[in-house]
Design a protein around this motif. Sequence first.
Motif: not given
Length: 707
Positions: A441, A493-494, A541-542
């Motif tokens: 992240e 996710q990132y 995550r969105q």
Amino acid sequence: MALSGEHDLGGLLDDLETASKLPAKRRQTSIKPTVEKVKSALYDSGALPDELARLVELVTLRNNLDQASLGAIVRNLYPSRKVDDEAVLRVVGALGHGHLKPNLALQAHLLRWLVMVYHLLENPAVLSQLYGVLFNLLDTAAIRPQLCHLLALITRRKHVRPFRIQSILGLSRQTGSDPHLTGLLRVFKNYYPEIIVGDVTKGRAATFKHPDPEWRERVGKIQEQQVQNQGDGGTRNGFAVQHALDRKIKGGNASLFPPVHTQYAQETSVTLEEIDKVDDLVGNLENIELPTQLVAIMADPLLQKLLLLRPDAEAYSRIGNWLMACMGDVTSGDADFSLFLDMLDVVHDYVTSTKTLPLLLQSFFRRFFDFWNGVDRRDIVLETLSYTPLRDFAELYEQLFRPLERSMMDNTVASQLSLLKFYTLLLRRWTIVMQSRNRTETLSGSSIADLVGHVNKLTLTLTQNSPSAATHLTILDFYECTTILVSQPSLLQYVEITIPSALIVYRLQFGQSLVVLSRLYGILAQYKKAWEAVMAPSSLRQLLLRERQQITAFNGWLMDLCNCIWRGRAFGTSDLNAQGCRIPPSLEPVLDAYVREVDSELSLGTIFDLSHSPLMCLQSISFVRELEDAEVDRSPDELRTRHAGPVTHASLVQLADRGGLELSWQEYRLGVLRHLESNGFKGIPDLMYNTMKNLMKQGRGGKGQSR
């Protein structure tokens, strides 16, 4: 005729050893032809370790061979592999005065050989352990030149002691300032400049150059050939300083940078020159003094390790100042640009060994781009820059990549392809960085999206300037790298998903290569899985705003591609999200009329399906031919007719009525997908099975209606 090979040299050594035990008068034949054959065999292939041991024993023990023959053998003693400790110990043990020792002329040849194979020693520390023995032989004038050269190679800080300094000074006075002793004394002064003062080292001194460059070149070729044959390459000791004399022996561009040397060191100091193994580096890590010329880091692996383990801002500033000063000399005309280009090779080696491009080198390249022609050493420059650390792409582009593009872009396809390959390699490096970080992240995931967005423009230009299959495959190399990132949940996710340009997708869809089409479909299948993972309820995550804006376009591509090869509705816009491959609506009836004029049985909607597509029609009919051949093998009299192709729903019905193969439309299409997959074109089945709802339900190899 030159003899080579292990068997030939072994037999010749047997003859030599037998002859060495007999006086010349008692031999029935002359030994000189055998010596000549040994020389030829050694020159061709070198000596293996066992053969080298026998030869060293032969030349170091008193025997009945004449001195000319022994000298000729030593001069041609080419090792094909590393030289082990036993050979070194035998040579050193043969030095000095004694009835059983070789004469002094042969001892000089043996010392010269040790100098020439120093970089090939399996354990260079063995000579360091014998330092005292070698030093005490300096009073023997006949071997002093070669002995001083060898001592200069192996001298380290721990060897320089006051009694040895006094001994050399005394010998120098006795011999009238022997240049070889003066050269050795200068090596001593490098370690203790505050002790050795005065004019004793200002006289004429030996430079200790390599005794025989041609010999070095020949042994290098023999060693290289042995590595190719055995697959057993040697590696450089990364926990010992690459000393100046070593560098002269090894050659190369490393000599463009100053060697590691620590001036003004005290007796209690710990310098890099003293480090010979990893334990020394670890045990003295915090106490090691930095060398005087820190830019030696470019060519010395030990200094590289030290500054990686013990970073120092001031040290990197000094290195940057040296490089900028060198750049200033080039721009002012005080230095030749070709020499500077040679420095790039060393910078490249440094960056590839440390796997990072520090800020000081980024600044260096920014200045470099101001006068680089964009062609010289292009591959070296681009590979070096591919190690640029992952950070904000917009900042990197303004500071580094825009000047790079400005220097190398000359409106040619070659320069554009080179730039695309660079960005592909950069993305691969960044992917490795992201995969290796525990705290993903903390990385700038938007940098990947910005990079892909920038490359989208470049790939679009390339498809216009060079619409070839080779160019398309190079483009797909980049987008396959993006799928590696979005296909890993831990990175997804990132990382922001960024899809290719729509025009790129449609240009490749209607290209000229089935390989390109299959790889394109495979990439789109991976993107679809990534979208589904992000939009799943379990996602961590969105969707980001830029991602939401891309979903409609992506779904439109999928619908268009499925309409082309599966539904028989190419360029249709009636389905949800369908974009008709973005051709103007007014053009569709014109194209349809042209197709029907060429062949009344064709229509615009079906000319790109599995059966009619110029890229897939051969695979489709090949699948049918395989089924028909298998049917003939089972029942030769049952199959009365074969399908002429191309296959349609109606033609399969007519084929069965005429006694041909009985095959339903859905079985045919599923079979073509399996046939494509078995022939290496996996991307097309992947996209179909991940997009068509009926295919999703029945899975690979299933049977059922799919429309």
